[in-house]
Design an enzyme around this catalytic site. Sequence first.
Site, PDB file in Angstrom:
ATOM      1  N   TRP A 105     -10.381  -8.755   3.336  1.00 33.96           N
ATOM      2  CA  TRP A 105     -11.188  -9.112   2.167  1.00 33.96           C
ATOM      3  C   TRP A 105     -11.407 -10.623   2.062  1.00 33.96           C
ATOM      4  O   TRP A 105     -12.294 -11.065   1.351  1.00 33.96           O
ATOM      5  CB  TRP A 105     -10.531  -8.598   0.897  1.00 33.96           C
ATOM      6  CG  TRP A 105     -10.664  -7.125   0.677  1.00 33.96           C
ATOM      7  CD1 TRP A 105     -11.685  -6.491   0.003  1.00 33.96           C
ATOM      8  CD2 TRP A 105      -9.778  -6.083   1.099  1.00 33.96           C
ATOM      9  NE1 TRP A 105     -11.469  -5.126  -0.002  1.00 33.96           N
ATOM     10  CE2 TRP A 105     -10.320  -4.846   0.653  1.00 33.96           C
ATOM     11  CE3 TRP A 105      -8.568  -6.062   1.823  1.00 33.96           C
ATOM     12  CZ2 TRP A 105      -9.691  -3.609   0.894  1.00 33.96           C
ATOM     13  CZ3 TRP A 105      -7.963  -4.835   2.070  1.00 33.96           C
ATOM     14  CH2 TRP A 105      -8.521  -3.629   1.609  1.00 33.96           C
TER      15      TRP A 105
ATOM     16  N   ARG B 243       0.829  -1.211   0.000  1.00 35.81           N
ATOM     17  CA  ARG B 243       0.000   0.000   0.000  1.00 35.81           C
ATOM     18  C   ARG B 243       0.867   1.267   0.000  1.00 35.81           C
ATOM     19  O   ARG B 243       0.541   2.254  -0.658  1.00 35.81           O
ATOM     20  CB  ARG B 243      -0.943  -0.004   1.204  1.00 35.81           C
ATOM     21  CG  ARG B 243      -1.969   1.104   1.124  1.00 35.81           C
ATOM     22  CD  ARG B 243      -3.153   0.898   2.063  1.00 35.81           C
ATOM     23  NE  ARG B 243      -4.288   1.692   1.594  1.00 35.81           N
ATOM     24  CZ  ARG B 243      -4.827   2.703   2.267  1.00 35.81           C
ATOM     25  NH1 ARG B 243      -4.372   3.027   3.457  1.00 35.81           N
ATOM     26  NH2 ARG B 243      -5.815   3.387   1.750  1.00 35.81           N
TER      27      ARG B 243
ATOM     28  N   HIS C 249       0.573   4.133  -2.805  1.00 30.00           N
ATOM     29  CA  HIS C 249       0.220   5.530  -2.504  1.00 30.00           C
ATOM     30  C   HIS C 249       1.363   6.493  -2.798  1.00 30.00           C
ATOM     31  O   HIS C 249       1.120   7.669  -3.085  1.00 30.00           O
ATOM     32  CB  HIS C 249      -0.242   5.665  -1.048  1.00 30.00           C
ATOM     33  CG  HIS C 249      -1.671   5.247  -0.868  1.00 30.00           C
ATOM     34  ND1 HIS C 249      -2.486   5.744   0.121  1.00 30.00           N
ATOM     35  CD2 HIS C 249      -2.432   4.385  -1.572  1.00 30.00           C
ATOM     36  CE1 HIS C 249      -3.696   5.194   0.021  1.00 30.00           C
ATOM     37  NE2 HIS C 249      -3.679   4.354  -0.991  1.00 30.00           N
TER      38      HIS C 249
HETATM   39 FE1  CCH Z   1      -6.351  -0.285  -1.510  1.00 31.11          FE
HETATM   40  N1  CCH Z   1      -7.303   0.251   0.219  1.00 31.11           N
HETATM   41  N2  CCH Z   1      -7.593   0.898  -2.588  1.00 31.11           N
HETATM   42  N3  CCH Z   1      -5.295  -0.710  -3.192  1.00 31.11           N
HETATM   43  N4  CCH Z   1      -5.050  -1.373  -0.387  1.00 31.11           N
HETATM   44  C1  CCH Z   1      -7.014  -0.197   1.484  1.00 31.11           C
HETATM   45  C2  CCH Z   1      -6.083  -1.139   1.834  1.00 31.11           C
HETATM   46  C3  CCH Z   1      -5.182  -1.703   0.935  1.00 31.11           C
HETATM   47  C4  CCH Z   1      -8.645   1.621  -2.105  1.00 31.11           C
HETATM   48  C5  CCH Z   1      -8.938   1.836  -0.758  1.00 31.11           C
HETATM   49  C6  CCH Z   1      -8.325   1.173   0.300  1.00 31.11           C
HETATM   50  C7  CCH Z   1      -5.576  -0.256  -4.452  1.00 31.11           C
HETATM   51  C8  CCH Z   1      -6.730   0.413  -4.839  1.00 31.11           C
HETATM   52  C9  CCH Z   1      -7.644   0.952  -3.962  1.00 31.11           C
HETATM   53  C10 CCH Z   1      -3.997  -2.113  -0.898  1.00 31.11           C
HETATM   54  C11 CCH Z   1      -3.493  -2.043  -2.185  1.00 31.11           C
HETATM   55  C12 CCH Z   1      -4.097  -1.368  -3.230  1.00 31.11           C
HETATM   56  C13 CCH Z   1      -7.879   0.471   2.416  1.00 31.11           C
HETATM   57  C14 CCH Z   1      -7.857   0.272   3.916  1.00 31.11           C
HETATM   58  C15 CCH Z   1      -8.686   1.311   1.686  1.00 31.11           C
HETATM   59  C16 CCH Z   1      -9.765   2.217   2.235  1.00 31.11           C
HETATM   60  C17 CCH Z   1      -6.736   1.088   4.585  1.00 31.11           C
HETATM   61  C18 CCH Z   1      -6.665   0.833   6.071  1.00 31.11           C
HETATM   62  O1  CCH Z   1      -7.663   1.069   6.747  1.00 31.11           O
HETATM   63  O2  CCH Z   1      -5.591   0.403   6.532  1.00 31.11           O
HETATM   64  C19 CCH Z   1      -9.423   2.141  -3.220  1.00 31.11           C
HETATM   65  C20 CCH Z   1     -10.662   2.998  -3.088  1.00 31.11           C
HETATM   66  C21 CCH Z   1      -8.806   1.712  -4.355  1.00 31.11           C
HETATM   67  C22 CCH Z   1      -9.194   1.916  -5.786  1.00 31.11           C
HETATM   68  O3  CCH Z   1     -10.208   2.446  -6.124  1.00 31.11           O
HETATM   69  C23 CCH Z   1      -4.489  -0.589  -5.324  1.00 31.11           C
HETATM   70  C24 CCH Z   1      -4.410  -0.217  -6.803  1.00 31.11           C
HETATM   71  C25 CCH Z   1      -3.562  -1.277  -4.565  1.00 31.11           C
HETATM   72  C26 CCH Z   1      -2.210  -1.841  -4.960  1.00 31.11           C
HETATM   73  C27 CCH Z   1      -1.903  -2.218  -6.178  1.00 31.11           C
HETATM   74  C28 CCH Z   1      -3.469  -2.977   0.151  1.00 31.11           C
HETATM   75  C29 CCH Z   1      -2.349  -3.998   0.006  1.00 31.11           C
HETATM   76  C30 CCH Z   1      -4.220  -2.713   1.304  1.00 31.11           C
HETATM   77  C31 CCH Z   1      -4.066  -3.374   2.682  1.00 31.11           C
HETATM   78  C32 CCH Z   1      -3.179  -2.528   3.562  1.00 31.11           C
HETATM   79  C33 CCH Z   1      -2.977  -3.098   4.944  1.00 31.11           C
HETATM   80  O4  CCH Z   1      -2.458  -2.361   5.778  1.00 31.11           O
HETATM   81  O5  CCH Z   1      -3.306  -4.257   5.212  1.00 31.11           O
END
Ligand code: CCH
Length: 285
Positions: free
Chosen positions: A186, A43, A47
């Site tokens: 998820w 993530r 970002h």
């Molecule tokens: Fe995402 N993401 N993401 N995401 N994401 C969150 C967590 C992860 C969106 C929203 C969220 C991508 C696209 C999108 C990861 C990778 C990717 C969370 C929870 C939100 C909200 C954050 C929290 O509370 O910690 C949205 C909206 C989109 C697109 O529309 C893409 C692209 C990627 C990478 C290729 C990963 C991995 C996580 C888990 C992080 C963790 O700390 O476990």
Amino acid sequence: YSKQQDETPAWKKVNYQNVYKDIADLLEDENYDDGSYGPVFVRLAWHASGTYDKKTRTGGSAGATIRHAPESEHGANAGLNVARRRLEPLKQKYRNISYGDLYTLAGVVGVQELGGPTVQWRPGRSDKQADACTPDGRLPDAAQGADHVRDIFYRMGFDDREIAALVGAHALGRCHTYRSGFDGPWNASPTVFTNFFYTELLENTWVPKKWDGPKQFVDKPTGAFMMLPADMAFKTDPRFRTYIELYARDQDTFFNDFSAAFAKLLELGVKFPEDAPTYRFKPLD
Ligand code: CCH
């Protein structure tokens, strides 16, 4: 020592295979989340890179501006300080690595070491100061739907197929109420890179979670797994849905497409030195 040696650019003085190994050694921690920093490293890399705007050619991972306020404080980046802090000792150990290279490489390590595809990666990003921070609002808002998701990713230069592949990273990790406000993983194996984002999305009946938090969805029988409103858009939007169905039934195609799209994401807006080699690191055993 010779003058020539002094003129070697910093990025050439780093053994990236060793950095890869050292990042991999930082992944496991039984007291953190589901036992791995891999998801939050992925993530962070996303970002750091996903702020790119192809029209103005600003943002992206080149300057690692995600580490500076105000960008570090943007709502979408809540919690990513945890990942940066975990990686900081490696910046001290490898003084010549840029933060941009370190954060993007950590994303590659996260994907590969959790069982995902290999991802090509190049070094040579050079860090920028806080005045290069991108404005808030360049990363997607999880409360919105397909139009918004397209606006955000088209701005970076991705098409529908690449967007559908990238969001498959939501097989990894979880939402944290104290970071995004959303809650839960998820699927049942959040530290393994799979195509489960697609299979879960299609195979479950998703119902609104009954709580006073932000609107999200949970699977009907157990309530143990979640989907964001933006995730649900991939099921309801017909053009996205074609790819969701493809990746749900064909994990190899997902891995290939994810690998290419993620490598592209990490390079958005970066002007690499001409002699920067492309690495394809072998996952460790
Ligand atoms: Fe995402 N993401 N993401 N995401 N994401 C969150 C967590 C992860 C969106 C929203 C969220 C991508 C696209 C999108 C990861 C990778 C990717 C969370 C929870 C939100 C909200 C954050 C929290 O509370 O910690 C949205 C909206 C989109 C697109 O529309 C893409 C692209 C990627 C990478 C290729 C990963 C991995 C996580 C888990 C992080 C963790 O700390 O476990």
